[in-house]
Design a protein around this motif. Sequence first.
Motif, PDB file in Angstrom:
ATOM      1  N   PRO A  44      34.290   9.886  25.967  1.00 32.47           N
ATOM      2  CA  PRO A  44      34.079  10.296  27.362  1.00 32.47           C
ATOM      3  C   PRO A  44      35.291  10.052  28.258  1.00 32.47           C
ATOM      4  CG  PRO A  44      32.096   9.278  26.523  1.00 32.47           C
ATOM      5  CD  PRO A  44      33.140   9.104  25.452  1.00 32.47           C
ATOM      6  N   ALA A  45      36.188   9.177  27.852  1.00 30.14           N
ATOM      7  CA  ALA A  45      37.400   8.919  28.645  1.00 30.14           C
ATOM      8  C   ALA A  45      38.312  10.135  28.692  1.00 30.14           C
ATOM      9  CB  ALA A  45      38.161   7.724  28.077  1.00 30.14           C
ATOM     10  N   ASN A  46      38.109  11.100  27.783  1.00 26.98           N
ATOM     11  CA  ASN A  46      38.924  12.308  27.767  1.00 26.98           C
ATOM     12  C   ASN A  46      38.455  13.363  28.776  1.00 26.98           C
ATOM     13  OD1 ASN A  46      39.173  11.350  24.611  1.00 26.98           O
ATOM     14  ND2 ASN A  46      41.038  12.300  25.371  1.00 26.98           N
ATOM     15  N   ARG A  47      37.328  13.106  29.444  1.00 27.01           N
ATOM     16  CA  ARG A  47      36.889  14.049  30.483  1.00 27.01           C
ATOM     17  C   ARG A  47      37.924  14.079  31.606  1.00 27.01           C
ATOM     18  NH1 ARG A  47      30.667  12.017  31.543  1.00 27.01           N
ATOM     19  NH2 ARG A  47      30.022  11.859  29.346  1.00 27.01           N
ATOM     20  N   LEU A  48      38.156  15.259  32.165  1.00 25.79           N
ATOM     21  CA  LEU A  48      39.122  15.383  33.247  1.00 25.79           C
ATOM     22  C   LEU A  48      38.584  14.770  34.544  1.00 25.79           C
ATOM     23  CD1 LEU A  48      40.502  18.941  32.518  1.00 25.79           C
ATOM     24  CD2 LEU A  48      41.814  16.823  32.527  1.00 25.79           C
ATOM     25  N   PRO A  49      39.462  14.301  35.416  1.00 26.04           N
ATOM     26  CA  PRO A  49      39.031  13.663  36.666  1.00 26.04           C
ATOM     27  C   PRO A  49      38.143  14.579  37.493  1.00 26.04           C
ATOM     28  CG  PRO A  49      41.381  13.307  36.306  1.00 26.04           C
ATOM     29  CD  PRO A  49      40.934  14.291  35.265  1.00 26.04           C
ATOM     30  N   GLY A  50      37.032  14.038  37.978  1.00 19.43           N
ATOM     31  CA  GLY A  50      36.141  14.790  38.858  1.00 19.43           C
ATOM     32  C   GLY A  50      35.088  15.604  38.154  1.00 19.43           C
ATOM     33  N   ILE A  51      35.269  15.866  36.858  1.00 24.84           N
ATOM     34  CA  ILE A  51      34.342  16.777  36.180  1.00 24.84           C
ATOM     35  C   ILE A  51      32.974  16.132  35.965  1.00 24.84           C
ATOM     36  CG2 ILE A  51      34.944  16.212  33.777  1.00 24.84           C
ATOM     37  CD1 ILE A  51      34.319  19.732  35.261  1.00 24.84           C
ATOM     38  N   THR A  52      32.945  14.827  35.716  1.00 20.76           N
ATOM     39  CA  THR A  52      31.660  14.152  35.500  1.00 20.76           C
ATOM     40  C   THR A  52      30.805  14.227  36.757  1.00 20.76           C
ATOM     41  OG1 THR A  52      32.645  12.639  33.882  1.00 20.76           O
ATOM     42  CG2 THR A  52      30.542  11.985  34.870  1.00 20.76           C
ATOM     43  N   ALA A  53      31.399  13.919  37.899  1.00 21.22           N
ATOM     44  CA  ALA A  53      30.656  13.959  39.163  1.00 21.22           C
ATOM     45  C   ALA A  53      30.188  15.371  39.478  1.00 21.22           C
ATOM     46  CB  ALA A  53      31.541  13.425  40.298  1.00 21.22           C
ATOM     47  N   PHE A  54      31.028  16.373  39.199  1.00 20.83           N
ATOM     48  CA  PHE A  54      30.650  17.750  39.500  1.00 20.83           C
ATOM     49  C   PHE A  54      29.512  18.217  38.601  1.00 20.83           C
ATOM     50  CE2 PHE A  54      31.423  22.438  39.085  1.00 20.83           C
ATOM     51  CZ  PHE A  54      30.963  22.759  40.367  1.00 20.83           C
ATOM     52  N   LEU A  55      29.582  17.912  37.320  1.00 27.04           N
ATOM     53  CA  LEU A  55      28.508  18.297  36.414  1.00 27.04           C
ATOM     54  C   LEU A  55      27.192  17.623  36.804  1.00 27.04           C
ATOM     55  CD1 LEU A  55      30.378  18.187  32.970  1.00 27.04           C
ATOM     56  CD2 LEU A  55      29.534  20.227  34.153  1.00 27.04           C
ATOM     57  N   THR A  56      27.277  16.376  37.228  1.00 29.74           N
ATOM     58  CA  THR A  56      26.077  15.666  37.685  1.00 29.74           C
ATOM     59  C   THR A  56      25.499  16.340  38.918  1.00 29.74           C
ATOM     60  OG1 THR A  56      26.897  13.559  36.810  1.00 29.74           O
ATOM     61  CG2 THR A  56      25.185  13.456  38.505  1.00 29.74           C
ATOM     62  N   GLU A  57      26.363  16.697  39.846  1.00 25.24           N
ATOM     63  CA  GLU A  57      25.935  17.355  41.080  1.00 25.24           C
ATOM     64  C   GLU A  57      25.263  18.696  40.782  1.00 25.24           C
ATOM     65  OE1 GLU A  57      27.962  18.545  45.399  1.00 25.24           O
ATOM     66  OE2 GLU A  57      29.212  18.380  43.597  1.00 25.24           O
ATOM     67  N   GLY A  74      30.403  13.051  25.082  1.00 22.97           N
ATOM     68  CA  GLY A  74      29.143  12.531  25.593  1.00 22.97           C
ATOM     69  C   GLY A  74      28.448  13.471  26.557  1.00 22.97           C
ATOM     70  N   LEU A  75      28.601  14.782  26.340  1.00 23.79           N
ATOM     71  CA  LEU A  75      28.061  15.770  27.279  1.00 23.79           C
ATOM     72  C   LEU A  75      27.035  16.711  26.635  1.00 23.79           C
ATOM     73  CD1 LEU A  75      31.356  16.703  29.172  1.00 23.79           C
ATOM     74  CD2 LEU A  75      29.436  15.373  30.068  1.00 23.79           C
ATOM     75  N   THR A  76      26.518  16.333  25.487  1.00 21.32           N
ATOM     76  CA  THR A  76      25.575  17.202  24.794  1.00 21.32           C
ATOM     77  C   THR A  76      24.317  17.457  25.622  1.00 21.32           C
ATOM     78  OG1 THR A  76      26.387  16.417  22.655  1.00 21.32           O
ATOM     79  CG2 THR A  76      24.245  17.512  22.677  1.00 21.32           C
ATOM     80  N   ALA A  77      23.861  16.454  26.357  1.00 19.59           N
ATOM     81  CA  ALA A  77      22.645  16.609  27.160  1.00 19.59           C
ATOM     82  C   ALA A  77      22.828  17.649  28.261  1.00 19.59           C
ATOM     83  CB  ALA A  77      22.237  15.270  27.762  1.00 19.59           C
ATOM     84  N   ILE A  78      24.038  17.754  28.784  1.00 21.70           N
ATOM     85  CA  ILE A  78      24.317  18.732  29.837  1.00 21.70           C
ATOM     86  C   ILE A  78      24.587  20.106  29.232  1.00 21.70           C
ATOM     87  CG2 ILE A  78      25.994  19.407  31.607  1.00 21.70           C
ATOM     88  CD1 ILE A  78      26.199  16.481  32.378  1.00 21.70           C
ATOM     89  N   PHE A  79      25.430  20.141  28.200  1.00 27.34           N
ATOM     90  CA  PHE A  79      25.791  21.425  27.587  1.00 27.34           C
ATOM     91  C   PHE A  79      24.948  21.652  26.334  1.00 27.34           C
ATOM     92  CE2 PHE A  79      29.684  20.694  30.083  1.00 27.34           C
ATOM     93  CZ  PHE A  79      29.720  21.905  30.758  1.00 27.34           C
ATOM     94  N   ASP A  80      23.660  21.924  26.561  1.00 25.09           N
ATOM     95  CA  ASP A  80      22.806  22.283  25.432  1.00 25.09           C
ATOM     96  C   ASP A  80      22.894  23.773  25.133  1.00 25.09           C
ATOM     97  OD1 ASP A  80      21.530  23.016  27.781  1.00 25.09           O
ATOM     98  OD2 ASP A  80      19.521  22.540  27.038  1.00 25.09           O
ATOM     99  N   LYS A  81      23.651  24.494  25.956  1.00 28.94           N
ATOM    100  CA  LYS A  81      23.875  25.922  25.744  1.00 28.94           C
ATOM    101  C   LYS A  81      25.377  26.154  25.585  1.00 28.94           C
ATOM    102  CE  LYS A  81      19.734  27.446  28.182  1.00 28.94           C
ATOM    103  NZ  LYS A  81      19.189  26.072  28.338  1.00 28.94           N
TER     104      LYS A  81
END
Length: 230
Positions: A94-107, A132-139
Amino acid sequence: MTKTQIKGFLFDLHGVIADSWQYHLQSWQAVARELQIPWTADLTRRLPGMSRRQSLVTILDSVGQPDRLDAQQFQQMTDHENELYRQFVAQMTPANRLPGITAFLTEVTQQGYPVALASASTNAPAEIAHLGLTAIFDKIVPAASLPASKPAPDVYLAAAKLIHQAPAQCVAFEDTTTGVQAAMAAGCLTIGINAQPLTPVTAMLASTEELSLPTVQRILAPQAELVAKP
């Protein structure tokens, strides 16, 4: 004029969700060295967003040797690059996620908007899992099933279909010229994410750190508006 209603979000992977394209470049540089083909800044610029096959074609074309490899040798080289790349993917977290993307996907997901991954990479499901984004990107669009890769619109047409929305009511996020060409050709509202201008594109942001729903609404106005999700 009636504004387009935004009903879904489609994401490229490399350069939008994670800075993993660097690993493809390292893999292709290794392949080029084995083929004794000089690596150039032009290859670094052109390859991002290309399919594996088109990447090798571009490398061979860079030295005027499009027919250097027969079909079997060509397949062996693309398979070799994929194996090199998968070694890098195995180290992602998950540390490889780009800055800001986690918060935006959550939003986005908390507001009920459907999302899909529109990547040309056949390794996308594995990368999403390591991030660690399988729950969000199930498609996730199955890249191997696409008739044509970017800049053809196929991946974005397929991604919009996965979330049961018209492409014109989806916002696509891309960081390369090849990517924005694909998203625009599909009819998506397209936000380029790059410090350098990309064309054609609906709107631009310099980095993923700027992403938020209010920002998306602002830069797409007056073309589109966010609609409340049930």
